[in-house]
Motif scaffolding. Structure first.
Motif, PDB file in Angstrom:
ATOM      1  N   GLU A 175      42.130  26.119  64.554  1.00 55.50           N
ATOM      2  CA  GLU A 175      41.103  25.139  64.184  1.00 55.50           C
ATOM      3  C   GLU A 175      39.729  25.755  64.413  1.00 55.50           C
ATOM      4  OE1 GLU A 175      39.176  22.054  62.768  1.00 55.50           O
ATOM      5  OE2 GLU A 175      41.361  21.915  62.932  1.00 55.50           O
ATOM      6  N   ARG A 176      39.007  26.014  63.319  1.00 56.56           N
ATOM      7  CA  ARG A 176      37.672  26.594  63.468  1.00 56.56           C
ATOM      8  C   ARG A 176      36.784  26.189  62.314  1.00 56.56           C
ATOM      9  NH1 ARG A 176      37.510  33.005  61.630  1.00 56.56           N
ATOM     10  NH2 ARG A 176      38.464  32.720  59.583  1.00 56.56           N
ATOM     11  N   ILE A 177      35.480  26.308  62.513  1.00 53.03           N
ATOM     12  CA  ILE A 177      34.509  26.194  61.425  1.00 53.03           C
ATOM     13  C   ILE A 177      34.531  27.490  60.625  1.00 53.03           C
ATOM     14  CG2 ILE A 177      32.022  26.203  60.939  1.00 53.03           C
ATOM     15  CD1 ILE A 177      31.638  24.164  63.127  1.00 53.03           C
ATOM     16  N   LEU A 178      34.518  27.360  59.292  1.00 55.48           N
ATOM     17  CA  LEU A 178      34.388  28.526  58.421  1.00 55.48           C
ATOM     18  C   LEU A 178      33.093  28.373  57.632  1.00 55.48           C
ATOM     19  CD1 LEU A 178      35.781  31.137  57.394  1.00 55.48           C
ATOM     20  CD2 LEU A 178      36.653  29.770  55.485  1.00 55.48           C
ATOM     21  N   ALA A 179      32.156  29.284  57.835  1.00 55.14           N
ATOM     22  CA  ALA A 179      30.864  29.215  57.154  1.00 55.14           C
ATOM     23  C   ALA A 179      30.471  30.603  56.678  1.00 55.14           C
ATOM     24  CB  ALA A 179      29.793  28.654  58.086  1.00 55.14           C
ATOM     25  N   THR A 180      29.769  30.649  55.554  1.00 52.67           N
ATOM     26  CA  THR A 180      29.348  31.929  54.992  1.00 52.67           C
ATOM     27  C   THR A 180      28.108  31.729  54.128  1.00 52.67           C
ATOM     28  OG1 THR A 180      30.117  33.878  53.751  1.00 52.67           O
ATOM     29  CG2 THR A 180      30.789  31.728  52.917  1.00 52.67           C
ATOM     30  N   ALA A 181      27.415  32.814  53.838  1.00 51.97           N
ATOM     31  CA  ALA A 181      26.290  32.824  52.895  1.00 51.97           C
ATOM     32  C   ALA A 181      26.684  33.760  51.758  1.00 51.97           C
ATOM     33  CB  ALA A 181      25.005  33.283  53.575  1.00 51.97           C
ATOM     34  N   VAL A 182      27.130  33.208  50.653  1.00 50.40           N
ATOM     35  CA  VAL A 182      27.760  33.967  49.577  1.00 50.40           C
ATOM     36  C   VAL A 182      26.751  34.845  48.848  1.00 50.40           C
ATOM     37  CG1 VAL A 182      29.080  33.796  47.431  1.00 50.40           C
ATOM     38  CG2 VAL A 182      29.464  32.133  49.284  1.00 50.40           C
ATOM     39  N   ASP A 183      27.121  36.120  48.689  1.00 48.85           N
ATOM     40  CA  ASP A 183      26.424  37.041  47.790  1.00 48.85           C
ATOM     41  C   ASP A 183      27.451  37.484  46.770  1.00 48.85           C
ATOM     42  OD1 ASP A 183      24.940  38.921  46.479  1.00 48.85           O
ATOM     43  OD2 ASP A 183      24.488  40.146  48.236  1.00 48.85           O
ATOM     44  N   ALA A 184      27.342  36.982  45.544  1.00 49.86           N
ATOM     45  CA  ALA A 184      28.367  37.240  44.527  1.00 49.86           C
ATOM     46  C   ALA A 184      27.728  37.770  43.253  1.00 49.86           C
ATOM     47  CB  ALA A 184      29.156  35.969  44.218  1.00 49.86           C
ATOM     48  N   LYS A 185      28.450  38.679  42.604  1.00 52.93           N
ATOM     49  CA  LYS A 185      28.027  39.227  41.309  1.00 52.93           C
ATOM     50  C   LYS A 185      29.229  39.229  40.391  1.00 52.93           C
ATOM     51  CE  LYS A 185      24.609  42.408  43.360  1.00 52.93           C
ATOM     52  NZ  LYS A 185      24.881  42.110  44.782  1.00 52.93           N
ATOM     53  N   TRP A 186      29.011  38.875  39.122  1.00 52.59           N
ATOM     54  CA  TRP A 186      30.118  38.907  38.159  1.00 52.59           C
ATOM     55  C   TRP A 186      29.671  39.607  36.882  1.00 52.59           C
ATOM     56  CZ3 TRP A 186      28.577  34.395  40.686  1.00 52.59           C
ATOM     57  CH2 TRP A 186      27.705  33.554  39.997  1.00 52.59           C
ATOM     58  N   ARG A 187      30.548  40.487  36.402  1.00 52.64           N
ATOM     59  CA  ARG A 187      30.242  41.324  35.232  1.00 52.64           C
ATOM     60  C   ARG A 187      30.777  40.669  33.963  1.00 52.64           C
ATOM     61  NH1 ARG A 187      32.889  45.742  32.646  1.00 52.64           N
ATOM     62  NH2 ARG A 187      34.540  45.778  34.218  1.00 52.64           N
ATOM     63  N   HIS A 188      29.903  40.588  32.961  1.00 47.81           N
ATOM     64  CA  HIS A 188      30.277  39.991  31.681  1.00 47.81           C
ATOM     65  C   HIS A 188      30.983  41.001  30.790  1.00 47.81           C
ATOM     66  CE1 HIS A 188      27.968  36.167  32.043  1.00 47.81           C
ATOM     67  NE2 HIS A 188      27.268  36.883  32.900  1.00 47.81           N
ATOM     68  N   LEU A 189      31.862  40.505  29.939  1.00 49.66           N
ATOM     69  CA  LEU A 189      32.590  41.367  29.008  1.00 49.66           C
ATOM     70  C   LEU A 189      31.736  41.767  27.816  1.00 49.66           C
ATOM     71  CD1 LEU A 189      36.066  39.599  29.060  1.00 49.66           C
ATOM     72  CD2 LEU A 189      35.618  41.973  29.732  1.00 49.66           C
ATOM     73  N   SER A 190      30.668  41.028  27.535  1.00 48.30           N
ATOM     74  CA  SER A 190      29.798  41.365  26.407  1.00 48.30           C
ATOM     75  C   SER A 190      28.357  41.028  26.779  1.00 48.30           C
ATOM     76  CB  SER A 190      30.217  40.596  25.143  1.00 48.30           C
ATOM     77  OG  SER A 190      29.847  39.235  25.241  1.00 48.30           O
ATOM     78  N   ASP A 191      27.449  41.324  25.858  1.00 51.32           N
ATOM     79  CA  ASP A 191      26.035  41.048  26.114  1.00 51.32           C
ATOM     80  C   ASP A 191      25.564  39.786  25.403  1.00 51.32           C
ATOM     81  OD1 ASP A 191      26.078  41.921  23.531  1.00 51.32           O
ATOM     82  OD2 ASP A 191      24.718  43.614  23.822  1.00 51.32           O
ATOM     83  N   THR A 192      26.513  38.942  25.009  1.00 54.38           N
ATOM     84  CA  THR A 192      26.168  37.642  24.437  1.00 54.38           C
ATOM     85  C   THR A 192      27.006  36.567  25.128  1.00 54.38           C
ATOM     86  OG1 THR A 192      27.822  37.893  22.675  1.00 54.38           O
ATOM     87  CG2 THR A 192      25.565  38.598  22.179  1.00 54.38           C
ATOM     88  N   ALA A 193      26.352  35.480  25.507  1.00 55.46           N
ATOM     89  CA  ALA A 193      27.048  34.374  26.159  1.00 55.46           C
ATOM     90  C   ALA A 193      26.089  33.201  26.249  1.00 55.46           C
ATOM     91  CB  ALA A 193      27.535  34.774  27.555  1.00 55.46           C
ATOM     92  N   ASP A 194      26.627  32.037  26.530  1.00 55.75           N
ATOM     93  CA  ASP A 194      25.795  30.905  26.920  1.00 55.75           C
ATOM     94  C   ASP A 194      25.519  31.111  28.407  1.00 55.75           C
ATOM     95  OD1 ASP A 194      24.777  28.475  27.819  1.00 55.75           O
ATOM     96  OD2 ASP A 194      25.940  27.298  26.382  1.00 55.75           O
ATOM     97  N   TRP A 195      24.413  31.791  28.717  1.00 56.33           N
ATOM     98  CA  TRP A 195      24.193  32.292  30.064  1.00 56.33           C
ATOM     99  C   TRP A 195      24.131  31.172  31.098  1.00 56.33           C
ATOM    100  CZ3 TRP A 195      25.484  37.023  29.720  1.00 56.33           C
ATOM    101  CH2 TRP A 195      25.083  37.817  28.643  1.00 56.33           C
ATOM    102  N   ASP A 196      23.436  30.087  30.786  1.00 55.62           N
ATOM    103  CA  ASP A 196      23.321  28.992  31.746  1.00 55.62           C
ATOM    104  C   ASP A 196      24.680  28.339  32.004  1.00 55.62           C
ATOM    105  OD1 ASP A 196      20.629  29.376  32.125  1.00 55.62           O
ATOM    106  OD2 ASP A 196      20.011  27.789  30.738  1.00 55.62           O
ATOM    107  N   LYS A 197      25.438  28.107  30.943  1.00 53.54           N
ATOM    108  CA  LYS A 197      26.763  27.497  31.092  1.00 53.54           C
ATOM    109  C   LYS A 197      27.695  28.414  31.872  1.00 53.54           C
ATOM    110  CE  LYS A 197      30.609  25.585  28.388  1.00 53.54           C
ATOM    111  NZ  LYS A 197      31.107  25.307  27.010  1.00 53.54           N
ATOM    112  N   SER A 198      27.623  29.711  31.585  1.00 53.97           N
ATOM    113  CA  SER A 198      28.467  30.674  32.285  1.00 53.97           C
ATOM    114  C   SER A 198      28.127  30.720  33.769  1.00 53.97           C
ATOM    115  CB  SER A 198      28.302  32.065  31.665  1.00 53.97           C
ATOM    116  OG  SER A 198      29.107  33.015  32.327  1.00 53.97           O
TER     117      SER A 198
END
Length: 286
Positions: free
Chosen positions: A168-191
């Motif tokens: 039984e413990r508290i689990l806390a973190t400050a997320v630093d995440a990066k995700w790579r797109h498959l192409s250079d076109t997307a609905d960026w805000d929705k993604s």
């Protein structure tokens, strides 16, 4: 033994840009921190001080502001792509342009009034070469906490181990995440919002036996819900919370009162990827 010049780049870092889009009495607000880095045929400036292939970094700063006026500013990915392609297309000696954008969100309070949102920062890194384009989106400073549904036990113990096992413990973190797109076109805000929601929901709904397990769950959730993404890289600092000893005051502490630790902290890092996608065209961890 020969000493030679290795990989190098230069640019203008952290150009602060605030763009107001005025549509009658209702205004839009975009707040960016833009960094540009160029690489290519730049050996001469290092070896002899010949600057004939060096576009001044001041010109890069001015380009950011001019493009903000001429083209407007919407999603950070769109603006970064515009800038990176410009530098590669107009500078013959430049082989690669890397544009990094931090996007600071503001919540609307009225037609022309806003309040800065401080819970996380949206990030974008676009790398354009003469052959490829790579778009990496992400988030930094996303602080999450579960006050239960987390355990940690069964770990290696050596002569220096003092950490007790816990169910039984508290689990806390400050997320630093990066995700790579498959192409250079997307609905960026929705993604971006979809990836953020998937990551957050996985954190909430994973009964965690380790922060590593939670990391994999978060990355898997993002890729399962966002087909436009190739891989996700997560760095999760373990924001430790220590139970306070209240026994000197004759009080019991049934997992209710904690000290929020600052440092040192555990740092869990990992990449979750599809096994059928092409590799990255440029470094994207940096």
């Amino acid at each position: 033994m020969a000493i030679v010049l290795g990989p190098n780049r230069y640019g203008k870092a952290e150009t602060r840009l605030v763009r107001v889009h005025r549509d009658g009495d209702t205004h839009g607000l975009v707040d960016f921190n833009v960094s540009v880095a160029l690489s290519g045929d730049l050996a001469a400036t290092h070896l002899t001080g010949d600057n004939s292939h060096v576009l001044p970094t001041d010109s890069m700063k001015n380009t950011v502001y001019a493009f903000a006026k001429q083209h407007g500013v919407a999603e950070p990915e769109t603006f970064a792509l515009l800038l990176a392609r410009h530098f590669v297309e107009t500078q013959d000696h430049v082989d690669s342009a890397r544009v990094t954008v931090e996007s600071f969100a503001w919540d609307r309070l009225g037609p022309h009034s806003f309040q800065r949102r401080g819970d996380h920062t949206r990030t974008t890194v676009v790398t354009v070469t003469r052959e490829t384009t790579q778009v990496v989106s992400g988030v930094t400073g996303l602080v999450l906490m579960n006050t239960t549904a987390s355990e940690f036990h069964g770990f290696v113990k050596d002569r220096y181990t003092t950490l007790p096992e816990t169910t039984e413990r508290i689990l806390a973190t400050a997320v630093d995440a990066k995700w790579r797109h498959l192409s250079d076109t997307a609905d960026w805000d929705k993604s971006f919002q979809g990836a953020l929601d998937a990551m957050t929901n996985a954190f909430v709904n994973t009964y965690s036996l380790s922060l590593q397990q939670t990391l994999l769950s978060m990355g898997t959730s993002v890729l399962s819900s966002r087909p436009e993404l190739a891989e996700v890289r997560l760095a999760l600092p373990n924001k430790h919370h220590y139970l306070v000893d209240l026994s000197p005051f004759g009080l019991a502490n049934d997992n209710e009162v904690f000290i929020a630790g600052d440092r040192p902290y555990g740092l869990i890092e990992g990449t979750v990827t599809r096994d059928d996608v092409p590799p990255a065209s440029a470094e994207w961890y940096l």
